[in-house]
Design a protein around this motif. Structure first.
Motif, PDB file in Angstrom:
ATOM      1  N   TYR A 103       0.885  -1.165   0.000  1.00 46.77           N
ATOM      2  CA  TYR A 103       0.000   0.000   0.000  1.00 46.77           C
ATOM      3  C   TYR A 103       0.926   1.219   0.000  1.00 46.77           C
ATOM      4  CZ  TYR A 103      -3.849  -3.109   1.489  1.00 46.77           C
ATOM      5  OH  TYR A 103      -4.800  -4.095   1.567  1.00 46.77           O
ATOM      6  N   ALA A 104       1.108   1.870  -1.145  1.00 41.27           N
ATOM      7  CA  ALA A 104       2.121   2.926  -1.298  1.00 41.27           C
ATOM      8  C   ALA A 104       1.465   4.293  -1.513  1.00 41.27           C
ATOM      9  CB  ALA A 104       3.044   2.605  -2.473  1.00 41.27           C
ATOM     10  N   TYR A 105       2.134   5.332  -1.027  1.00 39.54           N
ATOM     11  CA  TYR A 105       1.588   6.687  -1.144  1.00 39.54           C
ATOM     12  C   TYR A 105       2.722   7.689  -1.279  1.00 39.54           C
ATOM     13  CZ  TYR A 105       2.952   6.782   3.790  1.00 39.54           C
ATOM     14  OH  TYR A 105       3.665   6.697   4.953  1.00 39.54           O
ATOM     15  N   TYR A 106       2.391   8.864  -1.783  1.00 41.51           N
ATOM     16  CA  TYR A 106       3.379   9.929  -1.937  1.00 41.51           C
ATOM     17  C   TYR A 106       3.416  10.789  -0.677  1.00 41.51           C
ATOM     18  CZ  TYR A 106       4.000   8.948  -6.897  1.00 41.51           C
ATOM     19  OH  TYR A 106       4.307   8.354  -8.085  1.00 41.51           O
ATOM     20  N   SER A 107       4.629  11.066  -0.220  1.00 39.89           N
ATOM     21  CA  SER A 107       4.859  11.979   0.899  1.00 39.89           C
ATOM     22  C   SER A 107       6.021  12.880   0.508  1.00 39.89           C
ATOM     23  CB  SER A 107       5.193  11.194   2.175  1.00 39.89           C
ATOM     24  OG  SER A 107       5.472  12.075   3.241  1.00 39.89           O
ATOM     25  N   ASN A 108       5.766  14.196   0.452  1.00 39.53           N
ATOM     26  CA  ASN A 108       6.788  15.157  -0.007  1.00 39.53           C
ATOM     27  C   ASN A 108       7.331  14.753  -1.383  1.00 39.53           C
ATOM     28  OD1 ASN A 108       6.610  16.711   2.376  1.00 39.53           O
ATOM     29  ND2 ASN A 108       7.987  15.284   3.434  1.00 39.53           N
ATOM     30  N   LYS A 109       6.415  14.373  -2.261  1.00 42.10           N
ATOM     31  CA  LYS A 109       6.723  14.006  -3.651  1.00 42.10           C
ATOM     32  C   LYS A 109       7.577  12.745  -3.760  1.00 42.10           C
ATOM     33  CE  LYS A 109       6.397  18.768  -5.328  1.00 42.10           C
ATOM     34  NZ  LYS A 109       7.066  19.859  -6.083  1.00 42.10           N
ATOM     35  N   LYS A 110       7.659  11.994  -2.679  1.00 44.92           N
ATOM     36  CA  LYS A 110       8.434  10.747  -2.683  1.00 44.92           C
ATOM     37  C   LYS A 110       7.486   9.581  -2.435  1.00 44.92           C
ATOM     38  CE  LYS A 110      12.165   8.390  -0.183  1.00 44.92           C
ATOM     39  NZ  LYS A 110      13.106   8.475   0.960  1.00 44.92           N
ATOM     40  N   LEU A 111       7.586   8.556  -3.255  1.00 43.06           N
ATOM     41  CA  LEU A 111       6.729   7.388  -3.106  1.00 43.06           C
ATOM     42  C   LEU A 111       7.293   6.480  -2.021  1.00 43.06           C
ATOM     43  CD1 LEU A 111       4.184   6.041  -4.268  1.00 43.06           C
ATOM     44  CD2 LEU A 111       5.697   4.744  -5.794  1.00 43.06           C
ATOM     45  N   ILE A 112       6.482   6.168  -1.019  1.00 45.24           N
ATOM     46  CA  ILE A 112       6.938   5.363   0.109  1.00 45.24           C
ATOM     47  C   ILE A 112       5.863   4.356   0.507  1.00 45.24           C
ATOM     48  CG2 ILE A 112       8.407   7.218   1.001  1.00 45.24           C
ATOM     49  CD1 ILE A 112       6.279   7.753   3.117  1.00 45.24           C
ATOM     50  N   PHE A 113       6.261   3.405   1.338  1.00 44.29           N
ATOM     51  CA  PHE A 113       5.292   2.557   2.029  1.00 44.29           C
ATOM     52  C   PHE A 113       5.878   2.150   3.361  1.00 44.29           C
ATOM     53  CE2 PHE A 113       7.711  -0.718  -0.293  1.00 44.29           C
ATOM     54  CZ  PHE A 113       7.840  -1.743   0.649  1.00 44.29           C
ATOM     55  N   SER A 114       5.011   1.726   4.256  1.00 41.59           N
ATOM     56  CA  SER A 114       5.426   1.349   5.597  1.00 41.59           C
ATOM     57  C   SER A 114       5.190  -0.133   5.828  1.00 41.59           C
ATOM     58  CB  SER A 114       4.648   2.157   6.646  1.00 41.59           C
ATOM     59  OG  SER A 114       4.831   3.539   6.458  1.00 41.59           O
ATOM     60  N   TYR A 115       5.826  -0.637   6.847  1.00 44.52           N
ATOM     61  CA  TYR A 115       5.621  -2.025   7.244  1.00 44.52           C
ATOM     62  C   TYR A 115       4.812  -2.062   8.534  1.00 44.52           C
ATOM     63  CZ  TYR A 115       6.633  -6.794   8.766  1.00 44.52           C
ATOM     64  OH  TYR A 115       6.525  -8.080   9.199  1.00 44.52           O
TER      65      TYR A 115
END
Length: 274
Positions: A103-115
């Protein structure tokens, strides 16, 4: 010595559990909030020159969320403690050849996901539970505003528009037998108080796919006490509440709010916990 070692291990496990424990959102609510939900395999893992971070490349086999469907997605993470020299109880990492549901999302124009605190996870042999698979398959048909929310994360916490302290100062003064109750309030998406009831005198209907509440009904399961009746009378003097909204989309929703109310016999004053 062995006993001391066991105590140390127990403390470490407790610390890890405490430091990284959090409420994982319901899959459909995370689905609603993120930019991509996909199933993919890590085809490369490349460390930076200073080894302080690494970039993994996913080959995407299945996109679940409507929108752009890139075949390749990249993510950069802080390297493991053996490279950075910093170890925390919440460390996690991604390795080549692993299969993930992300489940990935953009934060400060950076694509990230968490565990931690996410439904993203490694999946063996592409296995996803039947319940979650149904959510993924029907996720694009989900209408967030059609459901009733209670304890779910991702929403603001509401308060009454009226001055609750002033209202409780004018509560009745009686010698109540059991001056304690928990009230459940049903507040619609416009902030109107529709129902208030004591204890477990209510029931829900729940959606079979998303496991969210669709209907709230008052159903008398136990006799309401005199104190509970007076407490509910006070709450009805607060007919307007702040609108509950989904933080990511700003959509207004109906919700259940609970209050713990008690009466201090010695000080003859009403108290509440929102």
């Amino acid at each position: 010595m062995k006993k001391q070692f066991l105590i140390l291990i127990t403390l470490l496990i407790s610390t890890i559990t405490f430091a990284c424990s959090c409420d994982i959102p319901k899959p459909i609510l995370e689905f609603e909030s993120v930019d991509y939900v996909f199933k993919g395999k890590v085809v490369s893992k490349v460390y930076a020159i200073d080894s302080l971070n690494y970039t993994v490349t996913f080959e995407v086999f299945k996109h679940y969320k409507k929108g752009e469907k890139p075949k390749i997605l990249e993510f950069t993470f802080t390297s493991e403690g053996e490279y950075t020299g910093e170890f925390t109880s919440c460390d996690w990492h991604v390795n080549k050849d692993e299969k993930w549901l992300v489940y990935a999302y953009y934060s400060n124009k950076k694509l990230i996901f968490s565990y931690y605190c996410s439904n993203s996870r490694r999946i063996e042999n592409w296995n996803i539970s039947k319940n979650e698979q149904r959510i993924l398959d029907y996720g694009n048909s989900f209408k967030l505003e059609n459901y009733i929310y209670q304890f779910e994360n991702g929403f603001n916490i509401t308060k009454p528009i009226a001055n609750i302290d002033s209202i409780f100062k004018n509560g009745k003064i009686k010698n109540y037998i059991n001056p304690y109750t928990r009230l459940e309030l049903f507040i619609d998406k416009k902030g109107n108080l529709n129902f208030v009831t004591a204890g477990l005198n209510y029931e829900f209907k729940t959606d079979s796919i998303y496991n969210l509440k669709t209907e709230f009904k008052i159903k008398l399961k136990k006799q309401v006490t005199e104190f509970e009746q007076d407490a509910m009378e006070l709450i009805r003097k607060m007919p307007k509440w702040e609108i509950k909204r989904h933080i990511e989309t700003n959509l207004p929703v109906s919700h259940i709010r609970h209050l713990i109310i008690q009466f201090n016999k010695e000080k003859k004053e009403w108290r509440y916990e929102l």
